[in-house]
Design a protein around this motif. Structure first.
Motif, PDB file in Angstrom:
ATOM      1  N   GLU A 108      44.458  34.635  30.353  1.00 42.52           N
ATOM      2  CA  GLU A 108      42.882  34.584  30.824  1.00 42.52           C
ATOM      3  C   GLU A 108      42.603  33.818  30.032  1.00 42.52           C
ATOM      4  OE1 GLU A 108      42.960  39.388  30.561  1.00 42.52           O
ATOM      5  OE2 GLU A 108      43.653  39.313  32.682  1.00 42.52           O
ATOM      6  N   GLN A 111      42.952  30.144  31.052  1.00 45.06           N
ATOM      7  CA  GLN A 111      41.936  29.806  32.402  1.00 45.06           C
ATOM      8  C   GLN A 111      40.503  29.852  31.849  1.00 45.06           C
ATOM      9  OE1 GLN A 111      43.705  29.601  35.257  1.00 45.06           O
ATOM     10  NE2 GLN A 111      41.715  28.387  35.927  1.00 45.06           N
ATOM     11  N   GLU A 112      39.988  30.704  31.395  1.00 43.80           N
ATOM     12  CA  GLU A 112      38.464  30.580  31.028  1.00 43.80           C
ATOM     13  C   GLU A 112      38.247  29.505  30.787  1.00 43.80           C
ATOM     14  OE1 GLU A 112      35.452  32.716  27.550  1.00 43.80           O
ATOM     15  OE2 GLU A 112      37.441  34.395  28.656  1.00 43.80           O
ATOM     16  N   ASP A 115      38.313  26.923  33.564  1.00 46.02           N
ATOM     17  CA  ASP A 115      37.231  27.111  34.619  1.00 46.02           C
ATOM     18  C   ASP A 115      36.013  26.594  33.979  1.00 46.02           C
ATOM     19  OD1 ASP A 115      38.789  28.984  36.000  1.00 46.02           O
ATOM     20  OD2 ASP A 115      38.354  31.090  35.139  1.00 46.02           O
ATOM     21  N   GLY A 116      35.841  25.893  33.047  1.00 51.74           N
ATOM     22  CA  GLY A 116      34.911  25.146  32.546  1.00 51.74           C
ATOM     23  C   GLY A 116      35.072  23.913  32.626  1.00 51.74           C
ATOM     24  N   THR A 117      36.363  23.101  32.664  1.00 50.45           N
ATOM     25  CA  THR A 117      36.684  21.801  32.625  1.00 50.45           C
ATOM     26  C   THR A 117      36.629  21.216  34.603  1.00 50.45           C
ATOM     27  OG1 THR A 117      38.969  22.106  33.482  1.00 50.45           O
ATOM     28  CG2 THR A 117      38.849  22.448  31.746  1.00 50.45           C
ATOM     29  N   LYS A 120      39.634  21.565  36.569  1.00 53.48           N
ATOM     30  CA  LYS A 120      39.690  22.488  37.799  1.00 53.48           C
ATOM     31  C   LYS A 120      41.388  22.878  37.246  1.00 53.48           C
ATOM     32  CE  LYS A 120      35.120  24.109  38.259  1.00 53.48           C
ATOM     33  NZ  LYS A 120      34.637  24.230  36.703  1.00 53.48           N
ATOM     34  N   VAL A 122      44.462  25.277  36.708  1.00 57.14           N
ATOM     35  CA  VAL A 122      45.082  26.528  37.129  1.00 57.14           C
ATOM     36  C   VAL A 122      46.292  27.423  36.177  1.00 57.14           C
ATOM     37  CG1 VAL A 122      44.004  26.972  39.227  1.00 57.14           C
ATOM     38  CG2 VAL A 122      46.129  26.835  39.215  1.00 57.14           C
ATOM     39  N   LYS A 143      45.043  33.700  44.494  1.00 57.69           N
ATOM     40  CA  LYS A 143      43.454  34.312  45.365  1.00 57.69           C
ATOM     41  C   LYS A 143      43.577  34.350  46.750  1.00 57.69           C
ATOM     42  CE  LYS A 143      40.680  33.973  41.278  1.00 57.69           C
ATOM     43  NZ  LYS A 143      39.671  33.602  40.784  1.00 57.69           N
ATOM     44  N   GLU A 147      45.382  29.442  46.389  1.00 59.71           N
ATOM     45  CA  GLU A 147      45.030  28.690  44.874  1.00 59.71           C
ATOM     46  C   GLU A 147      45.611  30.164  44.033  1.00 59.71           C
ATOM     47  OE1 GLU A 147      41.537  26.978  44.190  1.00 59.71           O
ATOM     48  OE2 GLU A 147      41.333  27.086  45.723  1.00 59.71           O
ATOM     49  N   GLY A 149      44.381  32.089  39.861  1.00 56.16           N
ATOM     50  CA  GLY A 149      43.709  32.178  39.006  1.00 56.16           C
ATOM     51  C   GLY A 149      43.528  33.162  38.977  1.00 56.16           C
TER      52      GLY A 149
END
Length: 149
Positions: A108, A111-112, A115-117, A120, A122, A143, A147, A149
């Motif tokens: 987590e 991944q957090e 997610d800001g790159t 993206k 995973v 998901k 994908e 994540g």
């Protein structure tokens, strides 16, 4: 670090990056069923984080290896995991700092950041060895659309 073979995770991405690192931390598991693990004790955890994606960033990386280590090592090395109240807790089993929960938490946290790159990627797997004979593999649920994540 010794060469280690890890379970492979199937994914649809073109690139896969794996980062090995270790950290030393103490913890206890606040449950009657935990036996000796109810008492404070320590481990040298060995982790492997698997990141996958289709696009590289502006530096030509899926993600910089050193960033993955920094995210986790700087946070957990030479700590008492139970004292990280943002990640763990003594009230609910899903927050006890067991190997399973620590592996999920590592995923987590990575991944957090991902997610800001811009590209993206995973985090598709975290392998966490607690002792020479005990380890956990955590893979986040997929998901919709295949994908992770």
């Amino acid at each position: 670090m010794l060469h280690q073979t890890y379970p492979q995770v199937s994914h649809p991405y073109r690139y896969e990056l794996n980062k090995d690192f270790h950290f030393a931390a103490a913890h206890y598991v606040p449950s009657e069923e935990a036996g000796k693990c109810r008492r404070m004790h320590g481990h040298t955890y060995f982790a492997n984080v698997t990141v996958a994606g289709d696009e590289l960033d502006s530096s030509g990386f899926l993600v910089n290896f050193s960033l993955i280590k920094k995210l986790i090592h700087d946070r957990f090395d030479h700590t008492v995991l139970n004292e990280d109240e943002e990640s763990f807790g003594d009230e609910r089993p899903e927050r006890f700092p067991t190997t399973e929960v620590v592996a999920r938490t590592i995923c987590e946290l990575v991944q957090e950041h991902l997610d800001g790159t811009s590209n993206k990627p995973v985090c598709v797997q975290v392998f966490l060895r607690e002792t020479p004979t005990s380890y956990c593999v955590y893979r986040p649920l997929r998901k919709g659309g295949g994908e992770r994540g």
